[in-house]
Write a protein that holds these residues in place. Structure first.
Motif, mmCIF file in Angstrom:
data_model
loop_
_atom_site.group_PDB
_atom_site.id
_atom_site.type_symbol
_atom_site.label_atom_id
_atom_site.label_comp_id
_atom_site.label_asym_id
_atom_site.label_seq_id
_atom_site.Cartn_x
_atom_site.Cartn_y
_atom_site.Cartn_z
ATOM 1 N N VAL A 1 0.959 -1.185 0.139
ATOM 2 C CA VAL A 1 -0.003 -0.007 0.146
ATOM 3 C C VAL A 1 0.997 1.182 -0.129
ATOM 4 N N PRO A 2 1.729 1.508 1.081
ATOM 5 C CA PRO A 2 2.480 2.822 0.909
ATOM 6 C C PRO A 2 3.474 2.724 -0.205
ATOM 7 N N THR A 3 4.142 1.495 -0.575
ATOM 8 C CA THR A 3 4.814 1.583 -1.887
ATOM 9 C C THR A 3 4.071 1.950 -3.004
ATOM 10 N N GLY A 4 3.149 1.396 -3.308
ATOM 11 C CA GLY A 4 2.363 1.847 -4.476
ATOM 12 C C GLY A 4 1.786 3.184 -4.677
ATOM 13 N N VAL A 5 1.333 3.582 -3.385
ATOM 14 C CA VAL A 5 0.862 4.842 -3.590
ATOM 15 C C VAL A 5 1.959 5.996 -3.674
ATOM 16 N N CYS A 6 3.008 5.856 -2.856
ATOM 17 C CA CYS A 6 4.081 6.848 -2.873
ATOM 18 C C CYS A 6 4.786 6.871 -4.121
ATOM 19 N N ILE B 1 -6.076 12.846 -1.410
ATOM 20 C CA ILE B 1 -6.483 11.151 -1.524
ATOM 21 C C ILE B 1 -6.553 10.681 -0.452
ATOM 22 N N TYR B 2 -7.698 10.228 0.156
ATOM 23 C CA TYR B 2 -7.713 9.425 1.267
ATOM 24 C C TYR B 2 -7.624 7.935 0.978
ATOM 25 N N VAL B 3 -6.609 7.263 1.653
ATOM 26 C CA VAL B 3 -6.162 6.091 1.711
ATOM 27 C C VAL B 3 -6.539 5.200 2.824
ATOM 28 N N CYS B 4 -7.438 4.339 2.704
ATOM 29 C CA CYS B 4 -8.099 3.615 3.721
ATOM 30 C C CYS B 4 -7.439 2.238 3.652
ATOM 31 N N GLN B 5 -6.340 1.925 4.549
ATOM 32 C CA GLN B 5 -5.634 0.536 4.771
ATOM 33 C C GLN B 5 -6.410 -0.217 5.447
ATOM 34 N N ASN B 6 -7.393 -0.971 4.827
ATOM 35 C CA ASN B 6 -8.172 -1.691 5.633
ATOM 36 C C ASN B 6 -7.520 -3.142 5.791
ATOM 37 N N ALA C 1 -1.451 1.785 -9.762
ATOM 38 C CA ALA C 1 -2.372 2.248 -10.748
ATOM 39 C C ALA C 1 -3.509 3.226 -10.325
ATOM 40 N N ALA C 2 -3.937 2.611 -9.335
ATOM 41 C CA ALA C 2 -5.176 3.436 -8.481
ATOM 42 C C ALA C 2 -4.954 4.851 -8.232
ATOM 43 N N ALA C 3 -3.803 4.784 -7.471
ATOM 44 C CA ALA C 3 -3.054 6.071 -6.969
ATOM 45 C C ALA C 3 -2.672 7.074 -7.991
ATOM 46 N N ARG C 4 -2.188 6.443 -9.102
ATOM 47 C CA ARG C 4 -1.788 7.441 -10.184
ATOM 48 C C ARG C 4 -2.920 8.132 -10.962
ATOM 49 N N ALA D 1 -10.027 18.186 -10.368
ATOM 50 C CA ALA D 1 -11.113 17.402 -10.442
ATOM 51 C C ALA D 1 -11.651 17.075 -8.984
ATOM 52 N N GLY D 2 -10.583 17.161 -8.103
ATOM 53 C CA GLY D 2 -10.968 16.807 -6.797
ATOM 54 C C GLY D 2 -10.519 15.425 -6.055
ATOM 55 N N ALA D 3 -11.342 15.179 -4.885
ATOM 56 C CA ALA D 3 -10.471 14.235 -4.151
ATOM 57 C C ALA D 3 -11.078 12.769 -4.712
ATOM 58 N N THR D 4 -10.502 11.713 -3.962
ATOM 59 C CA THR D 4 -10.568 10.511 -4.317
ATOM 60 C C THR D 4 -10.763 9.613 -2.934
ATOM 61 N N LEU D 5 -11.219 8.519 -2.472
ATOM 62 C CA LEU D 5 -11.303 7.702 -1.651
ATOM 63 C C LEU D 5 -10.973 6.396 -2.010
ATOM 64 N N ILE D 6 -9.720 5.845 -1.738
ATOM 65 C CA ILE D 6 -9.192 4.586 -2.338
ATOM 66 C C ILE D 6 -9.277 3.367 -0.958
#
Length: 327
Positions: A50-55, A171-176, A218-221, A231-236
């Motif tokens: 998660v942190p690797t892909g997002v950052c 970008i809000y990243v919920c690490q579920n 891909a989702a973070a990009r 265009a605003g925020a995203t919740l992942i």
């Protein structure tokens, strides 16, 4: 595992980051049990994708905020091993001069606005950073990492409401990771998927396999590109699993609360082994290439531990410094 258009060097850097996070946290876990680490330590072993892909989708000037379980986010955003380790040892050479410890590491130079020991406390901070960026034409995006439990806090809903209303570059990243401390998500959260809550705030809600680093990237990009064009925020919602307990050493005060089969099944889905298999199968790297990376990470980590052990503690009078900014 899908393959976004990334050069070999970037893919190998992703692998190195994941190994770096894993070995760093395994090391501080072991050092805690040996009595070398003061205070509490929360690790995210098993969640490295998660942190690797997002950052990997961020620019150096972008911001992140993180939680009490934030070592991986720090390292993925560019944190260096020596000051990270020194901070956890409480030494003056740490990122916060030894006064922050594991749960409160900050590096403004790296765009890391802070780990936060309060569940949900970092969400409005990222929202505020995005608001500031919006006044600069969305020059930077802000990413907020948090857990599934934090999505039940008021700060989550208040922040997403404003971010949706003002179309902030956040970008809000919920690490579920399936548990809020010791409680399964299904017993504390009204919806099976956190991402559906995005609809109430006028932003996309995306569910991604949190053990697939390329899917996370891909989702973070896509979310970053959306934020940068205004265009605003995203919740992942990245679905993953926490291999270890809520806090290192919890065996001393809490019983077994997770089925053993559940933990073993999660370990079988190891995100690092999965990515290594992809790199070898796709002909991007050989087993020897990956072993060389693992050895380099271990050498750097050994040097970081030695650096921390040999660094001085802060002087007692330094406790009064850096508390308030001067007028």
């Amino acid at each position: 595992m899908s393959a976004p258009p990334l050069p070999r060097s970037a893919l190998l850097q992703m692998f190195r980051t994941m190994v770096n996070i894993r070995r760093f946290e395994e090391t501080i876990r072991d050092l805690f049990f040996q009595g070398e680490i003061p205070g509490f330590v929360h690790v995210s072993i098993g969640e490295e994708a998660v942190p690797t892909g997002v950052c990997a989708a961020l620019d150096p000037g972008d911001y992140i905020t993180t939680t009490h379980r934030g070592h991986g986010h720090m390292l993925a955003k560019g944190g260096e091993l020596k000051p990270m380790m020194a901070e956890i040892y409480g030494r003056r050479t740490g990122y916060c001069k030894g006064k922050g410890g594991s749960m409160h590491i900050v590096s403004y130079d790296l765009g890391i606005l802070g780990a936060n020991g309060i569940v949900g406390g970092n969400i409005p901070i990222a929202t505020g950073a995005a608001l500031a960026s919006s006044f600069r034409n969305h020059a930077e995006v802000a990413v907020c990492f948090f857990g599934d439990g934090a999505s039940n806090e008021g700060t989550f809903h208040e922040s997403l409401n404003l971010a949706g209303l003002w179309k902030l570059p956040v970008i809000y990243v919920c690490q579920n990771n399936a548990y809020a401390e010791f409680t399964p998500t299904a017993e504390s959260t009204s919806v099976p998927d956190i991402a559906v809550r995005a609809a109430g705030y006028g932003m996309p809600g995306v569910i991604v396999d949190g053990n697939d680093v390329l899917a996370v990237y891909a989702a973070a990009r896509e979310a970053v590109e959306r934020a940068r064009r205004g265009a605003g925020a995203t919740l992942i919602e990245a679905k993953t699993y926490r291999w270890e307990g809520h806090v290192v050493g919890e065996q001393a005060f809490v019983g077994e609360y997770r089925p053993r089969e559940e933990v073993e099944a999660a370990r079988a889905r190891c995100p690092i082994a999965r990515f290594a298999n992809y790199l070898e199968t796709a002909g991007i790297a050989t087993g020897a290439d990956l072993d060389e990376i693992r050895a380099a990470v271990q050498a750097d980590l050994d040097a970081a531990v030695a650096f921390a052990r040999s660094s001085p503690f802060p002087e007692p009078l330094e406790a009064e410094l850096d508390v308030f900014a001067s007028a």
